[in-house]
Design a protein around this motif. Structure first.
Motif, short mmCIF file in Angstrom:
data_model
loop_
_atom_site.label_atom_id
_atom_site.label_comp_id
_atom_site.label_asym_id
_atom_site.label_seq_id
_atom_site.Cartn_x
_atom_site.Cartn_y
_atom_site.Cartn_z
N UNK A 253 47.20 -70.91 -60.81
CA UNK A 253 47.73 -69.79 -60.04
C UNK A 253 49.19 -70.15 -59.75
N UNK A 254 50.10 -69.46 -60.44
CA UNK A 254 51.51 -69.87 -60.39
C UNK A 254 52.09 -69.72 -59.00
N UNK A 255 51.64 -68.70 -58.28
CA UNK A 255 52.01 -68.49 -56.87
C UNK A 255 50.98 -67.54 -56.27
N UNK A 256 51.26 -67.04 -55.05
CA UNK A 256 50.30 -66.20 -54.35
C UNK A 256 50.04 -64.84 -55.00
N UNK A 257 50.86 -64.47 -55.99
CA UNK A 257 50.62 -63.22 -56.71
C UNK A 257 49.51 -63.38 -57.73
N UNK A 258 49.23 -64.60 -58.14
CA UNK A 258 48.13 -64.83 -59.09
C UNK A 258 46.82 -64.87 -58.31
N UNK A 259 45.74 -64.48 -58.96
CA UNK A 259 44.48 -64.28 -58.24
C UNK A 259 43.31 -64.29 -59.23
N UNK A 260 42.10 -64.20 -58.64
CA UNK A 260 40.89 -63.99 -59.45
C UNK A 260 40.01 -62.99 -58.71
N UNK A 261 39.54 -61.97 -59.41
CA UNK A 261 38.73 -60.92 -58.80
C UNK A 261 37.30 -61.37 -58.52
N UNK A 262 36.55 -60.49 -57.85
CA UNK A 262 35.16 -60.78 -57.50
C UNK A 262 34.32 -61.01 -58.75
N UNK A 263 33.55 -62.07 -58.75
CA UNK A 263 32.65 -62.35 -59.88
C UNK A 263 31.63 -63.40 -59.44
N UNK A 264 30.61 -63.57 -60.27
CA UNK A 264 29.73 -64.74 -60.18
C UNK A 264 29.83 -65.45 -61.52
N UNK A 265 29.68 -66.75 -61.51
CA UNK A 265 29.71 -67.50 -62.77
C UNK A 265 28.29 -67.53 -63.31
N UNK A 266 27.94 -66.43 -63.99
CA UNK A 266 26.55 -66.27 -64.42
C UNK A 266 26.47 -66.10 -65.94
N UNK B 45 28.07 -61.11 -50.50
CA UNK B 45 26.73 -61.05 -51.07
C UNK B 45 26.73 -60.19 -52.33
N UNK B 46 25.97 -60.60 -53.34
CA UNK B 46 25.83 -59.79 -54.56
C UNK B 46 25.34 -58.39 -54.17
N UNK B 47 25.95 -57.37 -54.73
CA UNK B 47 25.53 -56.00 -54.46
C UNK B 47 26.20 -55.38 -53.25
N UNK B 48 27.08 -56.12 -52.57
CA UNK B 48 27.82 -55.56 -51.43
C UNK B 48 29.31 -55.54 -51.78
N UNK B 49 30.09 -54.86 -50.96
CA UNK B 49 31.54 -54.81 -51.20
C UNK B 49 32.33 -55.47 -50.08
N UNK B 50 31.66 -55.77 -48.97
CA UNK B 50 32.38 -56.31 -47.82
C UNK B 50 32.43 -57.84 -47.88
N UNK C 205 23.16 -64.95 -55.85
CA UNK C 205 23.13 -64.30 -54.53
C UNK C 205 24.50 -63.95 -53.97
N UNK C 206 25.53 -64.62 -54.47
CA UNK C 206 26.87 -64.45 -53.92
C UNK C 206 27.88 -64.21 -55.04
N UNK C 207 28.94 -63.50 -54.69
CA UNK C 207 30.12 -63.41 -55.55
C UNK C 207 31.28 -64.08 -54.83
N UNK C 208 32.26 -64.51 -55.62
CA UNK C 208 33.43 -65.14 -55.01
C UNK C 208 34.70 -64.61 -55.67
#
Ligand SMILES: O=C(O)CCC(=O)C(=O)O
Ligand SMILES: [Fe+2]
Length: 163
Positions: free
Chosen positions: A73-86, A111-116, A138-141
């Protein structure tokens, strides 16, 4: 780390190609194959320095880590979206160990299946986060953008490819 073979593949969202907002490298003890957003990547053989870390983390977790996805992540503009490593290559219930180097960044959980967002953990330089068996189903990150962060972070997520 700077001489790794960094890649910035594109992912397809709603039929449009977008380069991922970070750089990544896929390394392992063998040229393991892994599939990500419809593309195949073949692991580069990891340097001794990374093999040494993998050995320590395998001892710590009790899981023989044979591959690692390195994210830059070169700086704070770089990111990774919601996912599970499945991914299927990781088997049904993977243990994933994530070593952070450089800038502190928030790691968000829901939690998987939620948006909050349900929680977050600040991952500082040298910290090791172990995502244990059962977590990916069970979880996304995610690793959200942080406008105030101006310096880079490298994250190594050690995995065991079982197929
Ligand atoms: O940068 C992080 O801490 C998260 C990385 C991650 O989720 C991944 O590589 O799958
Ligand atoms: Fe992940």
């Amino acid at each position: 780390m700077t001489n790794l073979c960094w890649q910035q593949p594109s992912i397809t969202l709603y039929g449009k190609q977008h380069p991922i907002p970070r750089l990544q490298a896929w390394l392992g003890d063998h040229p393991h194959k892994y599939r990500y957003s419809g593309q195949d990547f073949i692991a580069d053989i990891w340097p001794d320095s990374v093999a040494d870390i993998a050995r320590d983390i395998s001892a710590e977790t009790g899981v023989l880590m044979n591959s690692v996805l390195v994210n830059l992540y070169r700086d704070g503009q770089d990111s990774m979206g919601w996912h599970a490593d499945d991914e299927p290559e990781l088997g049904p219930d993977p243990v994933i160990a994530s070593l952070s180097l450089g800038a502190t960044r928030d790691f968000a959980l829901r939690r998987t299946g939620t948006t909050r967002q349900a929680g977050r953990i600040a991952l500082s330089d040298g910290s090791l986060l172990v995502m244990k068996a059962g977590m990916q189903s069970r979880w996304q990150h995610a690793l959200p953008k942080r406008a105030r962060v101006k310096s880079p972070r490298i994250n190594l997520t050690f995995r065991q490819i079982i197929v």
